[in-house]
Design an enzyme around this catalytic site. Structure first.
Site, PDB file in Angstrom:
ATOM      1  N   GLU A 138      -7.224   5.317   3.318  1.00  0.00           N
ATOM      2  CA  GLU A 138      -6.563   4.041   3.063  1.00  0.00           C
ATOM      3  C   GLU A 138      -4.979   4.081   3.432  1.00  0.00           C
ATOM      4  OE1 GLU A 138      -6.057   1.200  -0.965  1.00  0.00           O
ATOM      5  OE2 GLU A 138      -7.277   3.092  -1.145  1.00  0.00           O
ATOM      6  N   GLU A 170       1.132  -3.968  -0.092  1.00  0.00           N
ATOM      7  CA  GLU A 170       0.893  -4.648  -1.278  1.00  0.00           C
ATOM      8  C   GLU A 170       1.967  -5.326  -1.714  1.00  0.00           C
ATOM      9  OE1 GLU A 170      -2.751  -2.833  -4.029  1.00  0.00           O
ATOM     10  OE2 GLU A 170      -1.170  -1.209  -3.522  1.00  0.00           O
ATOM     11  N   TRP A 230      -6.022 -10.363  -5.663  1.00  0.00           N
ATOM     12  CA  TRP A 230      -6.716  -9.840  -6.744  1.00  0.00           C
ATOM     13  C   TRP A 230      -6.037  -9.770  -7.984  1.00  0.00           C
ATOM     14  CZ3 TRP A 230      -5.551  -4.912  -8.873  1.00  0.00           C
ATOM     15  CH2 TRP A 230      -4.903  -4.095  -8.041  1.00  0.00           C
ATOM     16  N   THR A 288      -2.098  -0.593 -14.944  1.00  0.00           N
ATOM     17  CA  THR A 288      -2.157  -1.534 -13.947  1.00  0.00           C
ATOM     18  C   THR A 288      -1.614  -2.812 -14.208  1.00  0.00           C
ATOM     19  OG1 THR A 288      -4.340  -0.514 -13.437  1.00  0.00           O
ATOM     20  CG2 THR A 288      -4.179  -2.749 -12.668  1.00  0.00           C
TER      21      THR A 288
END
Length: 433
Positions: free
Chosen positions: A161, A165, A253, A264
């Site tokens: 990956e 972001e 998201w 998170t």
């Protein structure tokens, strides 16, 4: 930065019911033969489970996954949905679509909006071809708001990956990150400051990826570089560096979903506000994507070729020396097919009950043969240094000590991303009831 799930907010808005969960999969618990393909969300099934995101290491066998279409040099105009297909329709041929996804993308004013309506988990789109090194650039205006995350990443089937972001409460910063086979190491992250607000202003974001380094660029200027030579893991005797074919993925998201882990939620700027300004004005949060350009690495020899039709893996270690550039087909006849039975005809659930259901679309709770809206539809330590027996140029990950067992042990450390996202998938299904 603390990040406990993948930046792939999978939208389940097309699901019409929530049935029993598909079987889960991991390196220690491979998929059963009747549902042989392990999706990127670590659940087993057939059909779309066997296409983009299918992890051969966790599937019933290496060839359970359908081979992945090779890289194509192309600029994608994002002002139309003509070349987009829902995951409920796409069967694996990149001639049929440039992008596949779930959620609610909207073509608007020559661009693509990825939207996140209230109580949803957003939208994700992925390219139908794979990059095996190369360059990708995108013009983006990000989403805004507490708990709202925008992502532009490269994501491989074995969970290599490379990320850009954006957190919606910090519009003057873009976060970058990379992972090797999904092994969590939060020291891999780094921030780049932006010249202006990322919601109101277009910026061009670019990832340059070679066998020897990754560079993240904003508006043509290098903001960060990571060299493969800096990623040697002496304990595991491997390069912890992304190195396998990957799709371009775009998403919005809810990092601030109230059921997420506290770390998170804190990273995402707090619990998401479903009555935020953009929800009140437009009915959804949104990120805007302009043109996207992919330039393949076009190596004369592996790693990094795209000479033939598809990529597959010939060893469970799933490093770049195990990738085969092949002429194998990539298209299923139906969403009941798998990599070992690509011509299987469509079928419907036999009524054997929830325990006997085989699923065909990850995240959607869709049994094989049923189509919503259709007619029936690092492990062991880290450290940098020289690599004994490993070349430092012309990178191929082969240090003569990797095998399926060691790869499995290292990958077992990957628990945060897959498990947290699986929880979000389940919650999203409940929200749709």
């Amino acid at each position: 930065m603390v990040r406990s799930l993948l930046p792939l907010g999978i939208a389940l808005l097309g699901a019409t019911s929530v049935l029993a969960e598909p079987p889960s999969c991991s390196l220690e618990k491979k998929c059963p033969e009747e549902a042989p393909c392990c999706s990127q969300y670590n659940q087993c099934g057939v059909g779309a489970f066997c296409l983009g995101g299918c992890d051969p290491r966790m599937s019933f066998s290496l060839d359970s996954c359908v081979p992945a279409p090779v890289c194509q040099d192309k600029t994608y105009k994002m002002g139309s949905l003509d070349r987009y297909q829902s995951i409920y329709k796409y069967l694996g041929d990149p001639k049929d679509a440039d992008w596949v996804g779930q959620g609610e993308p909207i073509a608007y004013d020559g661009n693509m909006l990825l939207t996140m309506p209230p109580k949803s988990v957003g939208t994700v789109m992925a390219s139908t071809t794979y990059m095996w090194y190369g360059t990708v650039k995108a013009k983006i205006k990000t989403a805004r708001g507490r708990g709202v995350v925008t992502a532009f990443i490269l994501f491989g089937d074995v969970k290599d990956e490379i990320d850009f972001e954006w957190v919606g409460v910090d519009l003057n910063t873009v976060q970058t990150n990379y992972y090797f086979q999904g092994i969590p190491n939060y020291d891999n992250s780094g921030n780049i400051s932006l010249s202006s607000n990322s919601f109101d202003n277009w910026h061009e974001y670019e990832i340059r990826w070679t066998p020897d380094e990754i560079s993240w660029l904003v508006d043509g200027k290098v903001g960060r570089t990571k060299k493969r030579s800096e990623t040697w893991n002496a304990t595991a005797n491997q390069w912890n560096f992304p190195q396998t074919p990957s799709r371009v993925q775009l998403s919005i998201w809810p990092g601030g979903l109230e059921t997420n882990a506290k770390g998170t939620i804190d990273w995402a700027g707090g619990v998401i506000d479903w009555n935020g300004e953009d929800i009140k004005t437009h009915g959804y949060y949104y990120a805007t994507f302009g043109d996207i350009t992919i330039e393949c690495y076009n190596a004369p020899n592996g790693p990094g070729t795209n000479k033939k039709k598809s990529y597959y893996y010939n060893d469970i270690s799933a490093t770049n020396n195990t990738v085969v550039d092949s002429d194998r087909p990539t298209k299923l006849k139906s969403l009941s097919g798998t990599g070992t039975d690509m011509d299987k005809e469509d079928s419907t659930s036999s009524g054997a009950g929830a325990s006997g259901t085989v699923y065909s679309v990850p995240g959607g709770g869709v049994p094989a043969g049923q189509n919503p809206g259709g007619a029936n539809g690092g492990g062991g330590g880290s450290g940098t240094g020289s690599a004994p027996g490993c070349s430092t140029t012309g990178f191929a990950q082969n240090c003569n000590q990797l095998n399926g067992n060691s790869a499995g042990t290292r990958g077992a450390d990957r628990t945060l991303g897959a498990s947290a996202l699986a929880v979000i998938i389940g919650i999203a299904g409940l929200l749709l009831l």
